[in-house]
Design a protein around this motif. Sequence first.
Motif, PDB file in Angstrom:
ATOM      1  N   HIS A  49      39.282  -6.463  33.787  1.00  0.00           N
ATOM      2  CA  HIS A  49      39.936  -5.319  33.145  1.00  0.00           C
ATOM      3  C   HIS A  49      39.346  -3.976  33.580  1.00  0.00           C
ATOM      4  N   SER A  50      38.461  -3.987  34.575  1.00  0.00           N
ATOM      5  CA  SER A  50      37.806  -2.748  35.001  1.00  0.00           C
ATOM      6  C   SER A  50      38.780  -1.751  35.623  1.00  0.00           C
ATOM      7  N   LYS A  51      39.929  -2.214  36.120  1.00  0.00           N
ATOM      8  CA  LYS A  51      40.911  -1.320  36.742  1.00  0.00           C
ATOM      9  C   LYS A  51      42.102  -1.028  35.826  1.00  0.00           C
ATOM     10  N   ASP A  52      42.092  -1.560  34.602  1.00  0.00           N
ATOM     11  CA  ASP A  52      43.172  -1.281  33.648  1.00  0.00           C
ATOM     12  C   ASP A  52      43.234   0.226  33.395  1.00  0.00           C
ATOM     13  N   ILE A  53      44.447   0.767  33.345  1.00  0.00           N
ATOM     14  CA  ILE A  53      44.572   2.201  33.101  1.00  0.00           C
ATOM     15  C   ILE A  53      44.762   2.516  31.618  1.00  0.00           C
ATOM     16  N   MET A  54      44.651   1.482  30.793  1.00  0.00           N
ATOM     17  CA  MET A  54      44.708   1.688  29.357  1.00  0.00           C
ATOM     18  C   MET A  54      43.641   0.837  28.687  1.00  0.00           C
ATOM     19  N   LYS A  55      42.929   1.441  27.764  1.00  0.00           N
ATOM     20  CA  LYS A  55      41.939   0.706  26.979  1.00  0.00           C
ATOM     21  C   LYS A  55      42.455   0.609  25.552  1.00  0.00           C
ATOM     22  N   ILE A  56      42.688  -0.622  25.100  1.00  0.00           N
ATOM     23  CA  ILE A  56      43.104  -0.840  23.716  1.00  0.00           C
ATOM     24  C   ILE A  56      41.843  -0.863  22.869  1.00  0.00           C
ATOM     25  N   GLU A  57      41.778   0.047  21.909  1.00  0.00           N
ATOM     26  CA  GLU A  57      40.579   0.179  21.094  1.00  0.00           C
ATOM     27  C   GLU A  57      40.648  -0.633  19.815  1.00  0.00           C
ATOM     28  N   SER A  58      41.846  -0.803  19.251  1.00  0.00           N
ATOM     29  CA  SER A  58      41.988  -1.663  18.078  1.00  0.00           C
ATOM     30  C   SER A  58      43.452  -1.977  17.816  1.00  0.00           C
ATOM     31  N   VAL A  59      43.681  -3.167  17.257  1.00  0.00           N
ATOM     32  CA  VAL A  59      45.001  -3.574  16.788  1.00  0.00           C
ATOM     33  C   VAL A  59      44.793  -4.292  15.465  1.00  0.00           C
ATOM     34  N   ASP A  60      45.487  -3.812  14.438  1.00  0.00           N
ATOM     35  CA  ASP A  60      45.428  -4.446  13.119  1.00  0.00           C
ATOM     36  C   ASP A  60      46.823  -4.897  12.725  1.00  0.00           C
ATOM     37  N   LEU A  61      46.922  -6.131  12.228  1.00  0.00           N
ATOM     38  CA  LEU A  61      48.159  -6.656  11.677  1.00  0.00           C
ATOM     39  C   LEU A  61      47.972  -6.801  10.179  1.00  0.00           C
ATOM     40  N   LEU A  62      48.959  -6.341   9.421  1.00  0.00           N
ATOM     41  CA  LEU A  62      48.920  -6.464   7.969  1.00  0.00           C
ATOM     42  C   LEU A  62      50.207  -7.130   7.506  1.00  0.00           C
ATOM     43  N   PRO A  63      50.200  -8.330   6.984  1.00  0.00           N
ATOM     44  CA  PRO A  63      49.020  -9.169   6.782  1.00  0.00           C
ATOM     45  C   PRO A  63      48.604  -9.867   8.076  1.00  0.00           C
ATOM     46  N   ASN A  64      47.381 -10.332   8.102  1.00  0.00           N
ATOM     47  CA  ASN A  64      46.852 -11.110   9.217  1.00  0.00           C
ATOM     48  C   ASN A  64      46.259 -12.389   8.653  1.00  0.00           C
ATOM     49  N   PRO A  65      46.847 -13.528   8.945  1.00  0.00           N
ATOM     50  CA  PRO A  65      47.961 -13.739   9.864  1.00  0.00           C
ATOM     51  C   PRO A  65      49.291 -13.327   9.235  1.00  0.00           C
ATOM     52  N   PRO A  66      50.307 -13.064  10.103  1.00  0.00           N
ATOM     53  CA  PRO A  66      51.628 -12.709   9.601  1.00  0.00           C
ATOM     54  C   PRO A  66      52.212 -13.829   8.748  1.00  0.00           C
TER      55      PRO A  66
END
Length: 176
Positions: A49-66
């Motif tokens: 992922h060193s060349k990815d042009i986007m860094k995802i910093e966080s993803v939250d799902l509510l509720p988790n699990p769906p």
Amino acid sequence: MRLSTTCVAALSASVASAGSWFGGSQDVIIKEAQKVPGESPLEFCDTDHSKDIMKIESVDLLPNPPETGAELVIRATGTVFEPITDGATVNLVVKYGLIRLISTTASLCEQIENVDLECPIEKGVLSITKSVDIPKEVPPGTYNVYAEVVNADGKTPITCLQATVKFGGKDTLSEL
């Protein structure tokens, strides 16, 4: 900011929606080393992922699990380091066990319109919130979702995400 939010939203919505089609009571199965930060079943693909042009910093799902028959709220943040242009694609594969349900390449720019964003996505920080309804008719089972996102040149990686979600099981069977 808008660009980063769009990309994260599109990926999150695609992966979460694909997994949520098959809802019910679920167990999330992921590897901690590759887990996307936040409360979700998402993990980064096993690639460089060193060349990815986007860094995802966080993803939250509510509720988790769906949960089936319920609304799923997706909250995501990330940073885009290079512009994401028209022609960027999402390679999406969804499997039910070993059976391939979906294998498609879609326009990222068309998909992000679902979260009120548009291409080009400029450099910057992006935050999104998206709600989707999960059908109550989603069959129980294990689902694997893979989403590789590539910029318009077909070579520059934006990001790559995957998730394995098990819907159903004891909770669903006990209701029958």
